[in-house]
Design an enzyme around this catalytic site. Structure first.
Site, PDB file in Angstrom:
ATOM      1  N   GLU A 202       0.794  -1.270   0.003  1.00  0.00           N
ATOM      2  CA  GLU A 202       0.031   0.095  -0.014  1.00  0.00           C
ATOM      3  C   GLU A 202       0.735   1.243  -0.049  1.00  0.00           C
ATOM      4  OE1 GLU A 202      -1.408  -2.865   1.176  1.00  0.00           O
ATOM      5  OE2 GLU A 202      -2.474  -2.463  -0.332  1.00  0.00           O
ATOM      6  N   ASN A 279      -0.985  -6.834  -4.601  1.00  0.00           N
ATOM      7  CA  ASN A 279      -1.615  -5.823  -5.511  1.00  0.00           C
ATOM      8  C   ASN A 279      -0.461  -4.952  -6.133  1.00  0.00           C
ATOM      9  OD1 ASN A 279      -1.535  -4.409  -2.933  1.00  0.00           O
ATOM     10  ND2 ASN A 279      -1.676  -2.964  -4.035  1.00  0.00           N
ATOM     11  N   ASP A 321      -7.362  -4.198  -5.308  1.00  0.00           N
ATOM     12  CA  ASP A 321      -6.633  -4.635  -4.418  1.00  0.00           C
ATOM     13  C   ASP A 321      -6.843  -6.199  -3.884  1.00  0.00           C
ATOM     14  OD1 ASP A 321      -4.622  -4.579  -2.417  1.00  0.00           O
ATOM     15  OD2 ASP A 321      -6.065  -4.130  -0.732  1.00  0.00           O
TER      16      ASP A 321
HETATM   17 CA    CA Z   1      -2.900  -4.823  -0.652  1.00  0.00          CA
END
Ligand code: CA
Ligand code: CA
Length: 583
Positions: A202, A279, A321
């Site tokens: 992230e 992701n 995600d």
């Molecule tokens: Ca993630």
């Protein structure tokens, strides 16, 4: 037991010859070897690896505790992690030579006496204030090897401790926490190398898998997961991952995510490591046209060189995600009359994938959750999802793009919590969740150490009676044979045994046992806080034991949105619970 004792004696003798004058440790000075780790699944007297075997099937041959007597299971003891640092306890215990090793929130490692629960020692990592874990200050477990116990810390270090004393043997920084890197997964040891991934998807980090000499901590190889980045072997360049800019525009691959935050599994038969990747960064998919290799994928990696042997991408050009980090579990089965070496993964995107683990070719993909709004099945010829384009969150024009409803939510049809595979029933037991989210995109630019999403979201329930669902999946047919529904989201690992049992925990505080064939609930015990750890079982002094960590936390209470009402009254905690049958 006799074999181990003899090996230990020989090992201790050899040690005393090499290090003349060094004091001889009283018990098992050498400790688990490479061969012991590879044989973990078939040695019921210990739990040496995360996953109860390098393949991480979480299946035990023990059957003293079975479906007919599990209702009598009682606590042998509980051991508190103490202190004020009670956050999510997602750890799996390691059990060896009369000691239970567990990791705790805030990068702590504990050694407890396996017969009494008394603490032998505790190691508290000194963490800087500015660590950046996205999803609670958890740790999922340790690795054991020789006289060492190893674990990763939230400031992105790998630490090796003497397992008898808790004293540091080596401590290596694996990445820069100020750039958003952290580490929470259990490492593994294969052929004398400690192998692990990284966290921080992230924050625009670059995912990687690394191998170090387990005795010295020196880096042996490094393999970035994003195309364009250079790998290394023994201090020399060892080839770029993929082909630069083949599936990424411009320089975005330099901050492309693909964190390997859940660690991996290893298959001795094919000599392959399997690591899932998270992701692509940022979440806003409109900024990075292309498949964005190798994000949201399973990678098969050579443990000797760090070279990628094959990849399978579960969510090309991910926009939700849908981290593909979920564990890939090797298993064997006969498909269409042909015996095959397979592997299975219940992906965060809601599909259960069966691959040929020798080459990464898709065999089948089946939905294991109520709803997948983003795709209508997986094309078995191409291996790619049948995307429903209207359900991808829209490109932001000025401030905010079109919001869409997506299911599963970004917390996934299944998140980190490991499933189990029973060699008896041939079924996978998947801890899953049914939920959705409103999700929209926003403009974003990379800034070191800052969140790099370019998206907003609100998680929502999609069913009246449950979010969590433990599901028994037949990997040969893709059919779900039974399910147990739970009001709050399931967030703990699963264990299955030859006693026809499946164990898992609930946020409501219970460790529960189910009939592996029917799903009937047979036993539950209230541990005093939410159970989000992974249970294990072993045999000691002729009796079968079951252990699990209790302590509510993890990503759900941080990001749960509208589903938070299902768990708002759950208290935090931090305890190891150990059970057995009464004598
Ligand atoms: Ca993630
Ligand atoms: Ca074992």
């Amino acid at each position: 037991m006799k074999g181990r004792f003899m090996r230990s004696l020989c090992g201790a003798a050899a040690l005393s010859l090499v290090a003349a004058g060094a004091p001889l440790l009283a018990q098992n000075a050498t400790g688990p070897t490479d061969a012991d780790l590879m044989a973990d699944a078939s040695s019921p007297g210990d739990v040496l690896t995360y996953g109860m075997g390098p393949q991480a099937q979480r299946f035990s041959q023990l059957k003293q505790i079975d479906a007919s007597n599990v209702s009598k299971l009682v606590p042998a003891f509980a051991a508190s992690l103490g202190g004020e640092k009670q956050r999510g306890q997602e750890s799996q215990p390691i059990v060896y030579d009369g000691t239970i090793y567990v990791t705790g929130s805030y990068s702590r490692l504990f050694a407890f006496d396996a017969r009494t629960g008394e603490e032998k020692w505790e190691y508290d990592a000194r963490l800087p204030d500015a660590i950046m874990p996205c999803c609670d200050v958890v740790n999922r477990g340790a690795a054991i090897y020789g006289d060492k116990i190893l674990f990763a810390t939230l400031d992105a270090h790998m630490v090796a401790l003497n397992r008898h004393t808790g004293k540091v043997v080596w401590n290596k920084q694996i990445a820069d926490y100020q750039a958003g890197y952290s580490a929470t997964a259990a490492p593994m040891v294969v052929k004398g190398k400690v192998i692990y991934g990284n966290s921080g998807g992230e924050f625009g980090i670059t995912g990687a898998v690394e191998a170090r000499d387990v005795n010295t901590g020196e880096l042996i190889w490094r393999r970035p997961t994003i195309e364009g980045n250079m790998g290394t072997l023994n201090g020399k360049d060892n080839g770029i991952t993929g082909k630069t800019n083949a599936s990424w525009p411009g320089d975005l691959w330099k901050t492309g995510g693909g964190a390997t935050w859940l660690g991996g599994t290893y298959d001795p038969e094919t000599n392959l490591l399997f690591f899932g990747t998270g992701n692509p960064a940022p979440w806003n998919s409109h900024l990075r046209p292309g498949d964005n290799l190798y994000t949201s994928s399973t990678l098969a990696i050579d443990p000797d060189t760090g070279v990628i042997k094959w990849h399978y991408q579960t969510t090309p050009h991910d926009g939700w995600d849908f981290d593909g980090v979920n564990e890939f579990i090797p298993f064997d089965a006969t498909i269409n009359g042909k015996p095959m070496k397979l592997g299975a993964k219940a992906d965060r995107n809601g599909y259960f994938y069966v691959l040929d683990r020798t080459n990464g070719k898709l065999v089948s993909a089946s939905k294991f959750v109520m709803q997948t709004t983003w795709a209508n099945g997986i094309n078995l010829k191409t291996g790619r999802p049948n995307y429903i384009d209207a359900n991808r969150p829209g490109a932001p024009t000025t401030a905010k793009g079109t919001s869409v409803f997506a299911s599963p939510s970004f917390l996934g049809g299944k998140n980190w919590m490991p499933m189990a595979y029973s060699q008896d029933t041939g079924l996978f037991y998947i801890p899953s969740n049914d939920w959705g989210m409103d999700i929209w995109n926003e403009p974003i630019a990379y800034k070191k150490g800052a969140a790099y999403l370019g998206a907003g979201f609100t998680i929502k329930p999609i069913a009246d009676d449950h979010i969590g669902a433990l599901r028994a999946m037949d990997p040969k047919t893709g059919k779900i044979l039974w399910e147990y529904k739970n009001k709050a989201p399931l967030w703990g690992g699963v264990l299955t045994t030859a006693g026809n049992l499946v164990f898992t925990g609930t946020p409501e505080g219970y460790l529960k046992a189910f009939d592996a064939r029917t799903g009937q609930e047979l036993w539950k015990f209230q541990t005093g806080s939410g159970v989000v750890g992974s249970p294990v079982t072993w045999e000691q002094d002729g009796e079968q034991y079951v252990a699990v960590m209790s302590g509510w936390g993890g990503a759900v209470p941080l990001w749960g949105g509208e589903v938070a009402k299902t768990f708002k009254d759950i208290n935090q905690g931090g305890a190891l619970w150990v059970f057995k049958l009464p004598k």
